[in-house]
Enzyme design. Structure first.
Site, PDB file in Angstrom:
ATOM      1  CE  LYS A 153      -7.216 -23.181   8.606  1.00 36.67           C
ATOM      2  NZ  LYS A 153      -5.862 -22.757   8.997  1.00 36.67           N
ATOM      3  CE  LYS A 207      -2.369  -1.080   3.677  1.00 37.00           C
ATOM      4  NZ  LYS A 207      -3.378  -0.987   4.776  1.00 37.00           N
ATOM      5  CE  LYS A 258     -13.170 -17.718  16.040  1.00 40.39           C
ATOM      6  NZ  LYS A 258     -12.091 -18.711  16.047  1.00 40.39           N
TER       7      LYS A 258
END
Length: 338
Positions: A203, A122, A206
């Site tokens: 996979k 970035k 979360k």
């Protein structure tokens, strides 16, 4: 195989445990702990601090993890279940180990490098957003492992580096002080930890928001199962069970006969995805029926969980105190005064 070994594992309270955690980590750890000479299972609340700023969330997730291990069968007469932060020796050992740990080793940490790479892409400062908790994470992890003289540390492939770092740090300490005080732990790679698919086929994680909580409410569980991504094959078309997320999940909850039936039905084109999802939903529900009752009972009694965690910490501190005394004496020439 593990009857003379000390097994240790930790899990961060950064979210509600999901089915991938259960199959890939919780159940294997419970099985290993039943075979080991001694076992330590800690809830790594200190490790969560570099990313989670909500203390109530950490506390709530800690209770959820503790209740999950207990509901799924962890025997606390054989395994110490405790909060990482309840062991004062881990703070001390982590600080001491920093003095025998090279910065270059920390630079190679996967977690740290991932942040640096994102920042570089970035055009930001490479260390933007990096706190010392993240940077020194491997040192604290090494303290967790070495404090209890762990022989075996079950981890997924992506966590293997932490055990390798613990070995590096242990070797550095033992060499500098010419004493074989700290152990040389071995990683046990849990292949299933990387093999549990989420709702989108990747996979279960979360971070991908593709997970199913272990003890999801019935309505939420049904909604999640029905969201599993499938291809466009019709019910009467043959399907490859080994590439089906539904089947891969089903294998962890159904009986051998049920698994064989779904496989055969898929291969012969005798089952649609809708029916398969209903079978998966039923299998998960039945498999977790009794554990769910235990889980909900425990969560309703936080004082009981506190008592169990405190007992586990007391067990863990017996080994922790011995290790810290040896390390302190080697480095400072005296035993700690507390």
């Amino acid at each position: 195989m593990y009857s003379e070994k000390t097994v240790l594992t930790g899990i961060k309270p950064t979210g509600t445990p999901h089915l991938g955690n259960m199959v890939g980590a919780v159940k294997p750890v419970i099985e290993l702990s039943s075979q080991a000479k001694r076992a330590y299972v800690f809830i790594a609340d200190l490790h969560a601090l570099n990313a989670v700023r909500d203390s109530k969330a950490i506390n709530r997730n800690t209770y959820e993890i503790a209740a999950t291990f207990l509901a799924l069968g962890l025997d606390t007469t054989k395994a110490a279940l405790f909060r990482q932060s309840d062991i004062p020796e881990v703070y001390a050992l982590s600080t001491l180990l920093m003095n025998v740990t090279g910065k270059g080793l920390m630079n190679r940490s996967h977690a740290y490098k991932a942040v640096v790479d994102r920042n570089t892409e970035k055009g930001d400062d490479p260390d933007a957003g990096v706190n010392m908790g993240l940077f020194t994470y491997p040192t604290l992890m090494a303290a967790d492992i070495l404090l209890y003289n762990a022989d075996v540390v079950p981890v997924g492939q992506d966590q293997k580096q932490h055990v390798e770092f613990a070995r590096d740090i242990s070797g550095s300490f033992n060499h500098i002080y010419n004493k074989q005080i700290l152990s040389m732990p071995e990683p046990v790679i849990q292949e299933t930890a990387n093999a549990i698919p989420g709702l989108d086929g990747r996979k279960m994680s979360k971070s991908y928001d593709n997970y199913i909580p272990i003890f999801a409410e019935p309505g939420q569980l049904k909604k999640s199962v029905m969201r599993i991504v499938t291809d466009s094959k019709l019910p009467n078309e043959p399907k490859d069970p080994d590439t089906s997320t539904i089947f891969q999940l089903y294998q962890n909850f159904a009986t051998a006969d049920q698994i064989a039936f779904m496989r055969s039905s898929f291969v012969k084109g005798k089952m649609g995805y809708g029916d398969a999802k209903n079978l998966l939903l039923e299998a998960i529900t039945v498999y977790l029926e009794k554990p769910r009752e235990t889980y909900e009972t425990l969560l309703a009694q936080p004082e009981k969980l506190d008592e169990i965690l405190a007992q586990g910490a007391a067990m863990a501190r017996i080994s922790a105190k011995r290790t810290l005394e040896k390390v302190t004496k080697a480095m400072l020439g005296r035993s700690p005064s507390y």
